[in-house]
Enzyme design. Structure first.
Site, PDB file in Angstrom:
ATOM      1  N   GLY A 157      -0.126  -6.765   6.342  1.00 59.16           N
ATOM      2  CA  GLY A 157      -1.508  -7.023   5.914  1.00 59.16           C
ATOM      3  C   GLY A 157      -1.969  -8.377   6.423  1.00 59.16           C
ATOM      4  O   GLY A 157      -1.187  -9.159   6.976  1.00 59.16           O
ATOM      5  N   LEU A 158      -3.246  -8.632   6.209  1.00 57.26           N
ATOM      6  CA  LEU A 158      -3.851  -9.879   6.680  1.00 57.26           C
ATOM      7  C   LEU A 158      -3.197 -11.093   6.023  1.00 57.26           C
ATOM      8  O   LEU A 158      -2.597 -10.980   4.944  1.00 57.26           O
ATOM      9  CB  LEU A 158      -5.348  -9.896   6.332  1.00 57.26           C
ATOM     10  CG  LEU A 158      -6.234  -8.861   7.027  1.00 57.26           C
ATOM     11  CD1 LEU A 158      -7.646  -8.898   6.419  1.00 57.26           C
ATOM     12  CD2 LEU A 158      -6.289  -9.119   8.533  1.00 57.26           C
ATOM     13  N   SER A 159      -3.349 -12.237   6.636  1.00 56.03           N
ATOM     14  CA  SER A 159      -2.910 -13.484   6.023  1.00 56.03           C
ATOM     15  C   SER A 159      -3.673 -13.662   4.703  1.00 56.03           C
ATOM     16  O   SER A 159      -4.887 -13.459   4.659  1.00 56.03           O
ATOM     17  CB  SER A 159      -3.216 -14.654   6.969  1.00 56.03           C
ATOM     18  OG  SER A 159      -2.794 -15.867   6.405  1.00 56.03           O
ATOM     19  N   GLY A 160      -2.982 -13.988   3.650  1.00 53.53           N
ATOM     20  CA  GLY A 160      -3.620 -14.168   2.346  1.00 53.53           C
ATOM     21  C   GLY A 160      -3.826 -12.887   1.561  1.00 53.53           C
ATOM     22  O   GLY A 160      -4.359 -12.915   0.447  1.00 53.53           O
ATOM     23  N   SER A 161      -3.393 -11.758   2.122  1.00 53.87           N
ATOM     24  CA  SER A 161      -3.571 -10.491   1.394  1.00 53.87           C
ATOM     25  C   SER A 161      -2.622 -10.410   0.200  1.00 53.87           C
ATOM     26  O   SER A 161      -2.892  -9.676  -0.766  1.00 53.87           O
ATOM     27  CB  SER A 161      -3.358  -9.297   2.341  1.00 53.87           C
ATOM     28  OG  SER A 161      -2.055  -9.312   2.882  1.00 53.87           O
ATOM     29  N   GLY A 162      -1.509 -11.131   0.255  1.00 49.18           N
ATOM     30  CA  GLY A 162      -0.573 -11.134  -0.878  1.00 49.18           C
ATOM     31  C   GLY A 162       0.810 -10.596  -0.558  1.00 49.18           C
ATOM     32  O   GLY A 162       1.588 -10.303  -1.459  1.00 49.18           O
ATOM     33  N   LYS A 163       1.147 -10.502   0.724  1.00 51.24           N
ATOM     34  CA  LYS A 163       2.465  -9.969   1.129  1.00 51.24           C
ATOM     35  C   LYS A 163       3.607 -10.785   0.527  1.00 51.24           C
ATOM     36  O   LYS A 163       4.532 -10.230  -0.073  1.00 51.24           O
ATOM     37  CB  LYS A 163       2.601  -9.973   2.662  1.00 51.24           C
ATOM     38  CG  LYS A 163       1.575  -9.156   3.390  1.00 51.24           C
ATOM     39  CD  LYS A 163       1.731  -9.282   4.905  1.00 51.24           C
ATOM     40  CE  LYS A 163       1.566 -10.675   5.462  1.00 51.24           C
ATOM     41  NZ  LYS A 163       0.213 -11.249   5.283  1.00 51.24           N
ATOM     42  N   SER A 164       3.558 -12.098   0.721  1.00 49.81           N
ATOM     43  CA  SER A 164       4.657 -12.957   0.240  1.00 49.81           C
ATOM     44  C   SER A 164       4.728 -12.934  -1.278  1.00 49.81           C
ATOM     45  O   SER A 164       5.817 -12.843  -1.849  1.00 49.81           O
ATOM     46  CB  SER A 164       4.451 -14.402   0.718  1.00 49.81           C
ATOM     47  OG  SER A 164       4.531 -14.471   2.118  1.00 49.81           O
ATOM     48  N   SER A 208       2.440  -8.568  10.853  1.00 48.45           N
ATOM     49  CA  SER A 208       2.784  -7.424  11.732  1.00 48.45           C
ATOM     50  C   SER A 208       1.543  -6.585  12.041  1.00 48.45           C
ATOM     51  O   SER A 208       1.411  -5.452  11.583  1.00 48.45           O
ATOM     52  CB  SER A 208       3.905  -6.571  11.139  1.00 48.45           C
ATOM     53  OG  SER A 208       3.790  -6.318   9.762  1.00 48.45           O
TER      54      SER A 208
HETATM   55  N1  LIG Z   1      -3.134  -8.974  -7.017  1.00 51.41           N
HETATM   56  C1  LIG Z   1      -2.634  -9.937  -6.238  1.00 51.41           C
HETATM   57  N2  LIG Z   1      -1.498  -9.714  -5.523  1.00 51.41           N
HETATM   58  C2  LIG Z   1      -0.992 -10.676  -4.704  1.00 51.41           C
HETATM   59  N3  LIG Z   1      -1.547 -11.903  -4.554  1.00 51.41           N
HETATM   60  C3  LIG Z   1      -2.671 -12.182  -5.236  1.00 51.41           C
HETATM   61  C4  LIG Z   1      -3.263 -11.211  -6.097  1.00 51.41           C
HETATM   62  N4  LIG Z   1      -4.386 -11.757  -6.632  1.00 51.41           N
HETATM   63  C5  LIG Z   1      -4.472 -13.005  -6.137  1.00 51.41           C
HETATM   64  N5  LIG Z   1      -3.452 -13.284  -5.305  1.00 51.41           N
HETATM   65  C6  LIG Z   1      -3.268 -14.573  -4.608  1.00 51.41           C
HETATM   66  O1  LIG Z   1      -3.487 -14.363  -3.217  1.00 51.41           O
HETATM   67  C7  LIG Z   1      -2.683 -15.256  -2.459  1.00 51.41           C
HETATM   68  C8  LIG Z   1      -1.844 -14.436  -1.488  1.00 51.41           C
HETATM   69  O2  LIG Z   1      -1.091 -15.324  -0.691  1.00 51.41           O
HETATM   70  P1  LIG Z   1       0.233 -14.892   0.052  1.00 51.41           P
HETATM   71  O3  LIG Z   1       1.094 -14.080  -0.839  1.00 51.41           O
HETATM   72  O4  LIG Z   1       0.824 -16.138   0.618  1.00 51.41           O
HETATM   73  O5  LIG Z   1      -0.353 -13.954   1.194  1.00 51.41           O
HETATM   74  P2  LIG Z   1       0.317 -13.511   2.593  1.00 51.41           P
HETATM   75  O6  LIG Z   1       1.800 -13.675   2.467  1.00 51.41           O
HETATM   76  O7  LIG Z   1      -0.111 -12.092   2.738  1.00 51.41           O
HETATM   77  O8  LIG Z   1      -0.281 -14.389   3.631  1.00 51.41           O
HETATM   78  C9  LIG Z   1      -1.827 -16.034  -3.446  1.00 51.41           C
HETATM   79  O9  LIG Z   1      -2.423 -17.284  -3.668  1.00 51.41           O
HETATM   80  C10 LIG Z   1      -1.860 -15.155  -4.693  1.00 51.41           C
HETATM   81  O10 LIG Z   1      -1.676 -15.897  -5.864  1.00 51.41           O
HETATM   82 MG   LIG Z   2       3.155 -14.820   3.583  1.00 49.18          MG
END
Ligand SMILES: Nc1ncnc2c1ncn2[C@@H]1O[C@H](COP(=O)(O)OP(=O)(O)O)[C@@H](O)[C@H]1O
Ligand SMILES: [Mg+2]
Length: 201
Positions: free
Chosen positions: A34-41, A108
């Site tokens: 998924g996109l950066s900031g989508s919540g993968k980590s 990815s």
């Molecule tokens: N339902 C949710 N699931 C996952 N993350 C969420 C959700 N709602 C808000 N967030 C926030 O979105 C951000 C996702 O960041 P991150 O996990 O680092 O994304 P990625 O790894 O995809 O770049 C975090 O700050 C997290 O707290």
């Molecule tokens: Mg990440």
């Protein structure tokens, strides 16, 4: 392939079946995209914690951690992104062979690489999780300040802004983090692994 003609796979005495019998669960790849900031980590980390509590052997491969070590020589051109994912796929397959449930959290962005990752393991042990979230929500979250830098032209080829993201056509699961809570998404991933008998219910 260069250098591979004299290589013969050495069969190990300890087999996957031996490892599965001892741990009581199977190995698998849970591939978050998924996109950066989508919540993968965030999601992969929570799923790992839940699995760990259940006594499952787990390992999390996360974007920046791998880029700072194994893949520190790679950048963000299309070719380097492909090589990044190729190496991660190989490592993930080794972890599956070791009987771990390996969770990967990488943007990815390309369907072809995700397909290649899938082909490294058996069909029934690869779970592609599309961590879906609208670009504007990811950008508003901007947990690492990267979207701002990308908009300011400080980052070249940023996925979603100046580099493509190909949505998965047939993922095992879609979680929309703009609509469901972290707890809900976590439960759905665990349920998927239970339903497919990777772990016991
Ligand atoms: N339902 C949710 N699931 C996952 N993350 C969420 C959700 N709602 C808000 N967030 C926030 O979105 C951000 C996702 O960041 P991150 O996990 O680092 O994304 P990625 O790894 O995809 O770049 C975090 O700050 C997290 O707290
Ligand atoms: Mg990440």
């Amino acid at each position: 392939m260069a250098g591979s003609e004299n290589i013969v796979w050495h069969k190990t005495t300890v087999t996957r079946a031996d490892r599965e019998a001892r741990s009581g669960h199977r190995g698998a790849v849970v591939w978050f995209t998924g996109l950066s900031g989508s919540g993968k980590s965030t999601l992969a980390n929570r799923v790992e914690a839940e699995l760990f509590k259940k006594g499952i052997r787990t390992y999390l491969l996360d974007g920046d951690n791998i880029r700072s070590g194994l893949n520190h020589d790679l950048g963000f051109t299309d070719a380097d992104r492909k090589e990044n994912i190729r190496r991660i796929s190989e490592v993930a397959a080794l972890f599956v062979d070791s009987n771990a449930v390996v969770l990967t959290a990488f943007i990815s962005p390309f369907t072809s690489e995700r397909r290649a990752a899938r082909e490294k393991v058996s069909e029934d042990e690869f779970f592609e999780i599309y961590v879906k979230c609208p670009l504007d929500v990811c950008e508003a979250r901007d947990p690492k300040g990267l979207y701002r830098k990308a908009r300011d032209g400080e980052i070249e080829a940023f996925t979603g802004i100046s580099s493509p993201y190909e949505e998965p056509p047939a993922p095992e699961l879609v979680v929309d983090t703009s609509e469901e809570t972290l707890d809900q998404s976590t439960a759905r991933v665990i349920a998927l692994l239970e339903k497919n008998k990777i772990i016991g219910a």
